[in-house]
Design a protein around this motif. Structure first.
Motif, PDB file in Angstrom:
ATOM      1  N   LEU A 123       0.834  -1.200   0.000  1.00  0.00           N
ATOM      2  CA  LEU A 123       0.000   0.000   0.000  1.00  0.00           C
ATOM      3  C   LEU A 123       0.874   1.258   0.000  1.00  0.00           C
ATOM      4  N   LYS A 124       0.291   2.329  -0.498  1.00  0.00           N
ATOM      5  CA  LYS A 124       0.988   3.618  -0.491  1.00  0.00           C
ATOM      6  C   LYS A 124       1.182   4.084   0.950  1.00  0.00           C
ATOM      7  N   PHE A 125       2.371   4.563   1.256  1.00  0.00           N
ATOM      8  CA  PHE A 125       2.671   4.987   2.621  1.00  0.00           C
ATOM      9  C   PHE A 125       1.927   6.289   2.932  1.00  0.00           C
ATOM     10  N   GLY A 126       1.384   6.354   4.134  1.00  0.00           N
ATOM     11  CA  GLY A 126       0.633   7.527   4.549  1.00  0.00           C
ATOM     12  C   GLY A 126       1.545   8.706   4.867  1.00  0.00           C
ATOM     13  N   ASN A 127       1.221   9.868   4.323  1.00  0.00           N
ATOM     14  CA  ASN A 127       1.991  11.089   4.580  1.00  0.00           C
ATOM     15  C   ASN A 127       1.393  11.793   5.788  1.00  0.00           C
ATOM     16  N   ASN A 128       2.041  11.622   6.938  1.00  0.00           N
ATOM     17  CA  ASN A 128       1.558  12.236   8.179  1.00  0.00           C
ATOM     18  C   ASN A 128       2.339  13.491   8.553  1.00  0.00           C
ATOM     19  N   LEU A 162      -3.227  -0.909  -8.829  1.00  0.00           N
ATOM     20  CA  LEU A 162      -4.238  -1.945  -9.068  1.00  0.00           C
ATOM     21  C   LEU A 162      -5.390  -1.808  -8.081  1.00  0.00           C
ATOM     22  N   ILE A 163      -5.051  -1.513  -6.843  1.00  0.00           N
ATOM     23  CA  ILE A 163      -6.091  -1.328  -5.819  1.00  0.00           C
ATOM     24  C   ILE A 163      -6.982  -0.148  -6.182  1.00  0.00           C
ATOM     25  N   ASP A 164      -6.368   0.952  -6.647  1.00  0.00           N
ATOM     26  CA  ASP A 164      -7.142   2.136  -7.043  1.00  0.00           C
ATOM     27  C   ASP A 164      -8.060   1.831  -8.222  1.00  0.00           C
ATOM     28  N   GLU A 165      -7.591   1.006  -9.166  1.00  0.00           N
ATOM     29  CA  GLU A 165      -8.424   0.614 -10.307  1.00  0.00           C
ATOM     30  C   GLU A 165      -9.649  -0.163  -9.838  1.00  0.00           C
ATOM     31  N   TYR A 166      -9.463  -1.063  -8.892  1.00  0.00           N
ATOM     32  CA  TYR A 166     -10.592  -1.819  -8.350  1.00  0.00           C
ATOM     33  C   TYR A 166     -11.587  -0.887  -7.674  1.00  0.00           C
ATOM     34  N   LYS A 167     -11.063   0.077  -6.926  1.00  0.00           N
ATOM     35  CA  LYS A 167     -11.949   1.015  -6.236  1.00  0.00           C
ATOM     36  C   LYS A 167     -12.795   1.800  -7.238  1.00  0.00           C
ATOM     37  N   THR A 168     -12.166   2.185  -8.347  1.00  0.00           N
ATOM     38  CA  THR A 168     -12.874   2.949  -9.373  1.00  0.00           C
ATOM     39  C   THR A 168     -13.944   2.098 -10.051  1.00  0.00           C
ATOM     40  N   SER A 169     -13.600   0.862 -10.395  1.00  0.00           N
ATOM     41  CA  SER A 169     -14.536  -0.001 -11.114  1.00  0.00           C
ATOM     42  C   SER A 169     -15.704  -0.434 -10.250  1.00  0.00           C
ATOM     43  N   LEU A 170     -15.529  -0.424  -8.918  1.00  0.00           N
ATOM     44  CA  LEU A 170     -16.589  -0.877  -8.020  1.00  0.00           C
ATOM     45  C   LEU A 170     -17.460   0.263  -7.519  1.00  0.00           C
ATOM     46  N   LYS A 171     -17.161   1.494  -7.924  1.00  0.00           N
ATOM     47  CA  LYS A 171     -17.985   2.624  -7.496  1.00  0.00           C
ATOM     48  C   LYS A 171     -19.404   2.462  -8.027  1.00  0.00           C
ATOM     49  N   GLY A 172     -20.369   2.796  -7.224  1.00  0.00           N
ATOM     50  CA  GLY A 172     -21.768   2.694  -7.638  1.00  0.00           C
ATOM     51  C   GLY A 172     -22.374   1.357  -7.307  1.00  0.00           C
ATOM     52  N   THR A 175     -20.835  -2.322  -2.634  1.00  0.00           N
ATOM     53  CA  THR A 175     -19.660  -2.989  -2.071  1.00  0.00           C
ATOM     54  C   THR A 175     -18.974  -2.004  -1.137  1.00  0.00           C
ATOM     55  N   ALA A 176     -18.560  -2.519   0.002  1.00  0.00           N
ATOM     56  CA  ALA A 176     -17.889  -1.633   0.962  1.00  0.00           C
ATOM     57  C   ALA A 176     -16.667  -1.006   0.315  1.00  0.00           C
ATOM     58  N   GLN A 177     -16.519   0.298   0.485  1.00  0.00           N
ATOM     59  CA  GLN A 177     -15.440   1.008  -0.184  1.00  0.00           C
ATOM     60  C   GLN A 177     -14.196   1.127   0.680  1.00  0.00           C
ATOM     61  N   ASP A 178     -14.231   0.586   1.905  1.00  0.00           N
ATOM     62  CA  ASP A 178     -13.044   0.597   2.739  1.00  0.00           C
ATOM     63  C   ASP A 178     -11.945  -0.200   2.055  1.00  0.00           C
ATOM     64  N   GLU A 179     -10.742   0.388   1.957  1.00  0.00           N
ATOM     65  CA  GLU A 179      -9.664  -0.207   1.172  1.00  0.00           C
ATOM     66  C   GLU A 179      -9.280  -1.589   1.668  1.00  0.00           C
ATOM     67  N   SER A 180      -9.177  -1.761   2.977  1.00  0.00           N
ATOM     68  CA  SER A 180      -8.759  -3.055   3.516  1.00  0.00           C
ATOM     69  C   SER A 180      -9.777  -4.146   3.219  1.00  0.00           C
ATOM     70  N   LEU A 182     -11.848  -4.128   0.632  1.00  0.00           N
ATOM     71  CA  LEU A 182     -11.759  -4.366  -0.809  1.00  0.00           C
ATOM     72  C   LEU A 182     -10.594  -5.307  -1.129  1.00  0.00           C
ATOM     73  N   ILE A 183      -9.443  -5.044  -0.545  1.00  0.00           N
ATOM     74  CA  ILE A 183      -8.264  -5.877  -0.796  1.00  0.00           C
ATOM     75  C   ILE A 183      -8.529  -7.311  -0.364  1.00  0.00           C
ATOM     76  N   LYS A 184      -9.101  -7.458   0.788  1.00  0.00           N
ATOM     77  CA  LYS A 184      -9.341  -8.789   1.338  1.00  0.00           C
ATOM     78  C   LYS A 184     -10.374  -9.566   0.531  1.00  0.00           C
ATOM     79  N   LYS A 185     -11.398  -8.848   0.071  1.00  0.00           N
ATOM     80  CA  LYS A 185     -12.513  -9.522  -0.606  1.00  0.00           C
ATOM     81  C   LYS A 185     -12.202  -9.859  -2.048  1.00  0.00           C
ATOM     82  N   TYR A 186     -11.529  -8.963  -2.759  1.00  0.00           N
ATOM     83  CA  TYR A 186     -11.360  -9.141  -4.202  1.00  0.00           C
ATOM     84  C   TYR A 186      -9.946  -9.555  -4.620  1.00  0.00           C
ATOM     85  N   LEU A 187      -8.929  -9.034  -3.940  1.00  0.00           N
ATOM     86  CA  LEU A 187      -7.558  -9.289  -4.382  1.00  0.00           C
ATOM     87  C   LEU A 187      -6.890 -10.435  -3.629  1.00  0.00           C
ATOM     88  N   LYS A 188      -7.328 -10.676  -2.398  1.00  0.00           N
ATOM     89  CA  LYS A 188      -6.907 -11.816  -1.590  1.00  0.00           C
ATOM     90  C   LYS A 188      -5.379 -12.007  -1.509  1.00  0.00           C
TER      91      LYS A 188
END
Length: 640
Positions: A123-128, A162-172, A175-180, A182-188
């Motif tokens: 995952l992309k590192f968070g900029n804090n 790839l994760i961002d692409e999944y988020k875009t394609s699943l909009k509407g 499906t829960a839009q929480d990233e974790s 999404l990763i667990k359910k679709y990308l495994k």
């Protein structure tokens, strides 16, 4: 009417499969409808019989009394209900399978079963930091780690893109839009790498962790990396080394000496060191591993062991004192530190106890296995323990030419067989090994085994071959060993034959110390003394030379000179001698038949950690008169 039911059911299913999401129905609505339609189908057939067919049959029977028609209608009824029974059975089986597959497992398990892959999501590192100028660092960190994983062929990587692409394609979609999620359910992925960075006191700090892709359990949280805010690449590289080190050593957790995995470069240097057969290269690689990861425990203890093995005991001890365990709850690290401390003190019982603990953890590690064999044989005189350790590692597939540890294991095992009187077995194992690799290390135990097994012809044939293939010094050393072995068998004539081969060798090929030993064991004390005096001038602190000089002086009735030699020996006492002075004094008192002093100093030598080597104690011709006594047996069993 049956066809109407089937067609209607099919149309309803088609409609529901398209409309369940917009209508907000559960995902398994179609499945539930299929179950209902299957259950209703046999009922529908029965209702057709009762309300449509049976009234017609009854009216026909009432108006027509033709027996043939009555028989035909009875047969039709039987066929109809047989068909109903068959359809009912098929529907029941279908319903059972559908419910079992889609509902029963979900009720029995707290979480739906997810088949994970061996992919790793980065995952992309968070900029804090609160500063958008560092957003590029987020992408840089994940890209650097992805490159490290793919370059070292650790696994396939699921990127943030790839994760961002999944988020875009699943909009509407619902499906829960929480990233974790999404990763667990679709990308495994099997594991997820995530992290963040922030500024603290003008420094940039990076934190990262690896979590399990299924359970979300944190597998490891890495030590924060700190660097200048103007040079974040330093932190990223440091973190990348830690991440790759974790994956490279993940399947070796049982053999790792620390909970935190080493950095990749450090681990790579350590592996290269373990496969090196060159002392200087070995120590350089260990130093490189420590420089690459200052917290890496294993190369530090291996470095202590290296200097101990080359008899630089003071340096070994000083390096040992610099090592601190990760924590005082890490029993394995503490065990190893205790082992090296005991080695440097000559506490062989503790050495054996600690190496056995290490051996139980890593019996198939060549160096650990070899060390345990050496300690059992040479430190506590337990040759009976060696065979089981040797058999723990199958040697059939080992290439002896490229495995010094393998040759050393054969060497130690051969000596253990010799100590147990299994001379023929020792000969067979050495001869088999020498067909693959003419290792010089195995020559000495082979000579000893030939003599003790009374294989004189085989011994002489072997020594003729050695004379052609080896240096004069190596050949003379084997002559000396053969002679000493015949002395132990009380066969002086044969012993002198081999000593004479050394004494009569051309002067340009003759080593002075070898000559002194041959003359000494032949009891030519006048000639021995002449050679020893020259050697003593070159090396006045050589305890072995002083001991033989003292014996020669005593045998020539020069007691004053003998006493001076003994005083010189006693004055050479120092740290890290492991009973060398006491053993030398025991040799002297054996030669002058002072048995109380002999046993006293032998016992002191054993207590101070003197090795039960192939040339000491009962294998030393100077103790031949005494090595069957009860007192001598006490010395041999001191550490048992």
């Amino acid at each position: 009417m049956l066809s109407i039911y089937i067609v209607s059911a099919w149309i309803i299913l088609q409609v529901l499969s398209i409309t369940w999401q917009p209508l907000g129905l559960p995902e398994k609505s179609v499945t539930i409808l299929i179950v209902i339609l299957l259950l209703c189908f046999p009922l529908y057939i029965f209702f057709l019989w009762k309300f449509k067919i049976l009234p017609v049959l009854k009216s026909e029977i009432d108006t027509e009394l033709n027996e043939e028609k009555i028989t035909n209608k009875a047969a039709f009824k039987k066929t109809y209900f047989s068909f109903l029974a068959g359809i009912t059975s098929l529907c029941a089986i279908a319903v059972f399978l559908i419910i079992n597959k889609n509902f029963t497992q979900e009720n029995n398990e707290p979480l739906p079963e997810i088949v994970s892959s061996n992919k790793i999501a980065v995952l992309k590192f968070g900029n804090n930091t609160g500063d958008s100028q560092y957003d590029i660092v987020s992408k840089m960190a994940s890209d650097w780690i992805i490159h490290g994983i793919t370059e070292n062929r650790v696994a396939q990587v699921i990127t943030q893109d790839l994760i961002d692409e999944y988020k875009t394609s699943l909009k509407g979609k619902s499906t829960a839009q929480d990233e974790s999620v999404l990763i667990k359910k679709y990308l495994k992925p099997s594991k997820i790498i995530s992290g963040n960075f922030y500024l603290q006191n003008g420094k940039m700090l990076f934190k990262a962790m690896i979590t399990d892709g299924i359970t979300n359990k944190t597998l490891i949280s890495f030590k924060p990396s700190e660097c200048s805010k103007n040079n974040p690449i330093q932190c990223i590289e440091d973190l990348n080394e830690s991440v790759i080190g974790y994956f490279i050593t993940e399947d070796k957790k049982g053999l790792m000496l620390q909970k935190t995995p080493p950095k990749y470069d450090a681990y790579k240097y350590l592996l290269e060191a373990k496969y090196s057969n060159n002392n200087q290269e070995y120590i350089n690689l260990l130093n490189n591993a420590i420089a690459a990861d200052s917290d890496y425990f294993e190369p530090k203890v291996l470095r202590v062991g290296h200097y101990y093995n080359i008899k630089e005991f003071k340096k070994s001890d000083s390096l040992l004192k610099l090592i601190k365990p990760d924590s005082y709850t890490n029993k394995r690290q503490l065990n190893l530190l205790n082992m090296y401390e005991a080695l440097l003190k000559g506490d062989n019982r503790t050495v054996y106890k600690t190496i056995i603990e290490e051996y139980k953890i890593a019996p198939f590690d060549l160096k650990t296995n070899r060390t345990a064999m050496v300690v059992a044989l040479q430190y506590v005189n337990r040759p009976e323990d060696v065979s089981e350790m040797f058999k723990a590692i199958n040697m059939d597939s080992m290439n002896l030419k490229n495995c010094s540890d393998c040759v050393q294991r054969i060497y130690v095992n051969a000596f253990s067989d010799i100590e147990l009187g299994k001379n023929t077995i020792a000969i067979q194992s050495i001869e088999k090994a020498q067909k693959e690799d003419q290792a010089k290390l195995l020559n000495k135990p082979l000579v000893i085994a030939y003599v003790r097994a009374n294989k004189t012809e085989a011994l002489n044939a072997f020594l003729r071959k050695i004379k052609i293939t080896s240096t004069p010094a190596e050949t003379q050393e084997l002559y000396l060993q053969a002679g000493k072995e015949y002395l132990l068998k009380d066969e002086k004539t044969k012993a002198h034959e081999y000593f004479d081969k050394i004494i009569n060798a051309p002067k340009e090929t003759l080593d002075s110390k070898m000559l002194a030993n041959a003359l000494f064991y032949k009891e030519a004390f006048t000639e021995t003394k002449t050679v020893l005096k020259e050697l003593h001038k070159i090396n006045p602190k050589d305890i072995d030379i002083l001991t033989k000089l003292a014996i020669c002086n005593f045998k020539q009735a020069n007691q004053n000179e003998a006493n001076k030699n003994i005083s010189a020996i006693k004055n050479l006492r120092a740290n890290y001698q492991f009973g060398e002075v006491d053993y030398a004094l025991a040799q002297y008192y054996a030669s002058i038949d002072k048995t109380p002093e002999l046993y006293n100093y032998l016992l002191k030598a054993a207590a101070n950690g003197h090795s039960y080597h192939w040339k000491y104690f009962k294998n030393d011709p100077q103790f031949k008169k005494y090595n069957k006594t009860k007192e001598f047996e006490e010395v041999m069993n001191f550490w048992k």
